[in-house]
Design a protein around this motif. Structure first.
Motif, PDB file in Angstrom:
ATOM      1  N   LYS A 175       0.976  -0.967   0.181  1.00 59.24           N
ATOM      2  CA  LYS A 175      -0.241  -0.087   0.120  1.00 59.24           C
ATOM      3  C   LYS A 175       0.909   1.230  -0.004  1.00 59.24           C
ATOM      4  CE  LYS A 175      -4.064  -2.465   2.567  1.00 59.24           C
ATOM      5  NZ  LYS A 175      -5.063  -2.585   1.579  1.00 59.24           N
ATOM      6  N   ILE A 176      -0.003   2.481  -0.522  1.00 53.75           N
ATOM      7  CA  ILE A 176       0.473   3.727  -0.328  1.00 53.75           C
ATOM      8  C   ILE A 176      -0.084   3.989  -0.137  1.00 53.75           C
ATOM      9  CG2 ILE A 176       0.277   4.337  -2.257  1.00 53.75           C
ATOM     10  CD1 ILE A 176       3.097   5.585  -2.859  1.00 53.75           C
ATOM     11  N   GLU A 177       0.477   5.356   0.631  1.00 52.96           N
ATOM     12  CA  GLU A 177      -0.451   6.452   1.083  1.00 52.96           C
ATOM     13  C   GLU A 177      -0.755   7.545   0.195  1.00 52.96           C
ATOM     14  OE1 GLU A 177      -3.145   8.438   4.157  1.00 52.96           O
ATOM     15  OE2 GLU A 177      -1.245   6.742   4.551  1.00 52.96           O
ATOM     16  N   ALA A 178      -1.944   7.724  -0.121  1.00 52.73           N
ATOM     17  CA  ALA A 178      -2.044   9.345  -1.323  1.00 52.73           C
ATOM     18  C   ALA A 178      -3.204  10.013  -0.277  1.00 52.73           C
ATOM     19  CB  ALA A 178      -3.078   8.245  -2.202  1.00 52.73           C
ATOM     20  N   LYS A 179      -3.082  11.337  -0.872  1.00 51.84           N
ATOM     21  CA  LYS A 179      -2.854  12.219  -0.134  1.00 51.84           C
ATOM     22  C   LYS A 179      -4.317  12.488  -0.344  1.00 51.84           C
ATOM     23  CE  LYS A 179      -2.567  18.104   0.393  1.00 51.84           C
ATOM     24  NZ  LYS A 179      -1.374  18.878  -0.461  1.00 51.84           N
ATOM     25  N   ASN A 180      -5.100  13.489   1.016  1.00 49.31           N
ATOM     26  CA  ASN A 180      -6.734  13.539   0.962  1.00 49.31           C
ATOM     27  C   ASN A 180      -7.407  12.508   1.094  1.00 49.31           C
ATOM     28  OD1 ASN A 180      -6.798  15.255   1.495  1.00 49.31           O
ATOM     29  ND2 ASN A 180      -6.106  16.587   0.121  1.00 49.31           N
ATOM     30  N   ILE A 181      -6.845  10.939   0.234  1.00 49.31           N
ATOM     31  CA  ILE A 181      -7.750   9.411  -0.246  1.00 49.31           C
ATOM     32  C   ILE A 181      -7.137   8.449   0.777  1.00 49.31           C
ATOM     33  CG2 ILE A 181      -7.609   7.741  -2.012  1.00 49.31           C
ATOM     34  CD1 ILE A 181      -6.624  10.122  -3.694  1.00 49.31           C
ATOM     35  N   GLY A 182      -6.220   8.248   1.176  1.00 49.25           N
ATOM     36  CA  GLY A 182      -6.290   6.804   2.285  1.00 49.25           C
ATOM     37  C   GLY A 182      -4.632   5.999   1.266  1.00 49.25           C
ATOM     38  N   LYS A 183      -5.125   5.086   2.050  1.00 46.73           N
ATOM     39  CA  LYS A 183      -3.678   4.236   1.942  1.00 46.73           C
ATOM     40  C   LYS A 183      -4.547   3.210   0.464  1.00 46.73           C
ATOM     41  CE  LYS A 183      -1.752   3.206   5.717  1.00 46.73           C
ATOM     42  NZ  LYS A 183      -0.669   3.649   5.711  1.00 46.73           N
ATOM     43  N   ILE A 184      -3.498   2.631  -0.833  1.00 40.16           N
ATOM     44  CA  ILE A 184      -3.920   2.825  -2.007  1.00 40.16           C
ATOM     45  C   ILE A 184      -2.888   1.316  -2.364  1.00 40.16           C
ATOM     46  CG2 ILE A 184      -4.228   2.547  -4.354  1.00 40.16           C
ATOM     47  CD1 ILE A 184      -4.443   5.547  -4.123  1.00 40.16           C
ATOM     48  N   ASP A 185      -3.019   0.307  -2.750  1.00 43.46           N
ATOM     49  CA  ASP A 185      -2.927  -0.776  -3.104  1.00 43.46           C
ATOM     50  C   ASP A 185      -2.045  -0.741  -4.579  1.00 43.46           C
ATOM     51  OD1 ASP A 185      -3.368  -2.591  -0.630  1.00 43.46           O
ATOM     52  OD2 ASP A 185      -4.943  -3.107  -1.527  1.00 43.46           O
ATOM     53  N   MET A 186      -0.687  -1.103  -4.669  1.00 46.35           N
ATOM     54  CA  MET A 186      -0.103  -0.697  -5.871  1.00 46.35           C
ATOM     55  C   MET A 186       0.087  -1.968  -6.136  1.00 46.35           C
ATOM     56  SD  MET A 186       1.983   2.632  -5.657  1.00 46.35           S
ATOM     57  CE  MET A 186       3.071   1.410  -4.240  1.00 46.35           C
ATOM     58  N   TYR A 187       0.271  -2.079  -8.043  1.00 42.95           N
ATOM     59  CA  TYR A 187       1.212  -3.667  -8.790  1.00 42.95           C
ATOM     60  C   TYR A 187       1.344  -3.040  -9.510  1.00 42.95           C
ATOM     61  CZ  TYR A 187      -3.088  -5.749  -6.483  1.00 42.95           C
ATOM     62  OH  TYR A 187      -4.007  -6.230  -5.202  1.00 42.95           O
TER      63      TYR A 187
END
Length: 216
Positions: A175-187
């Protein structure tokens, strides 16, 4: 051009791709400005050719950053697949070019690519120099995917992954933190699965894959 304004449009499903060169500022200091622009132009011209074949629209370039999107201005359901295929082909082009340059001891230009799928607002801004542009959280997340990517790789969000996972080989990155969004999974997308690939590297789709996408 007739009315001086253009109505903005909402698109529920668009796939945004960002590409950016590593250490561009450092590279720019070692080259004559004319040579720098010529090299950048040759790369972007190749990107234009590739995305055109995959039904993507170039939105803009800013310095060494290249932005394109699928699913607009004509809506379609294939845009996540189109964008990933284009990104894989662009990275394949750059990686092969860099291999050849490395053998000749020439400077190499390494590229990061990030992709995300979601809703956007699109429209034309300006009065004299018109600019077709897109806005929204989707654009910000795509940019974040590019920033968090690795050189020579295609980094996608979970939203894009959910569309393409049955047809492409992917590696989960966390996961990575995205501003004003929260954590997002990446591939990372590495290639087309062998049963959908027309070549051994998983870059070019075969007739089976094209037939499936055409039915979307």
């Amino acid at each position: 051009k007739t009315k001086g304004t253009a109505t903005t449009r909402y698109y529920k499903m668009v796939t945004v791709m960002f590409a950016d060169f590593k250490d561009f500022t450092r590279i720019s200091k070692t080259l004559d400005p004319k040579d720098l622009v010529n090299i950048l132009d040759s790369y972007f011209a190749k990107f234009d050719e590739i995305i055109g074949r995959h039904y993507l629209e170039k939105i803009k370039t800013i310095g060494d950053a290249y932005m394109a999107a699928g699913g607009l201005p004509l809506r379609n359901k294939s845009n996540p697949f189109d964008a990933v295929l284009a990104a894989l082909e662009i990275q394949d082009f750059m990686n092969k070019l860099n291999d050849a340059k490395a053998i000749q001891n020439l400077p190499i230009w390494e590229l990061r690519i990030g992709i995300h799928t979601g809703p956007v607002v699109a429209g034309v801004i300006g009065r004299k120099k018109f600019l077709y542009d897109i806005w929204g959280e989707t654009v910000n997340i795509a940019s974040r995917m590019e920033e968090a990517g690795h050189m020579g790789m295609v980094n996608i969000s979970e939203a894009t992954y959910d569309y393409i996972k049955n047809y492409f080989e992917c590696i989960y990155r966390g996961k990575i933190e995205a501003k004003n969004i929260g954590k997002i999974d990446m591939y990372f997308v590495t290639r087309l699965k062998p049963e959908y690939s027309a070549d051994e590297y998983g870059i070019m789709p075969n007739e089976k894959f094209i037939s499936i996408i055409n039915k979307l």
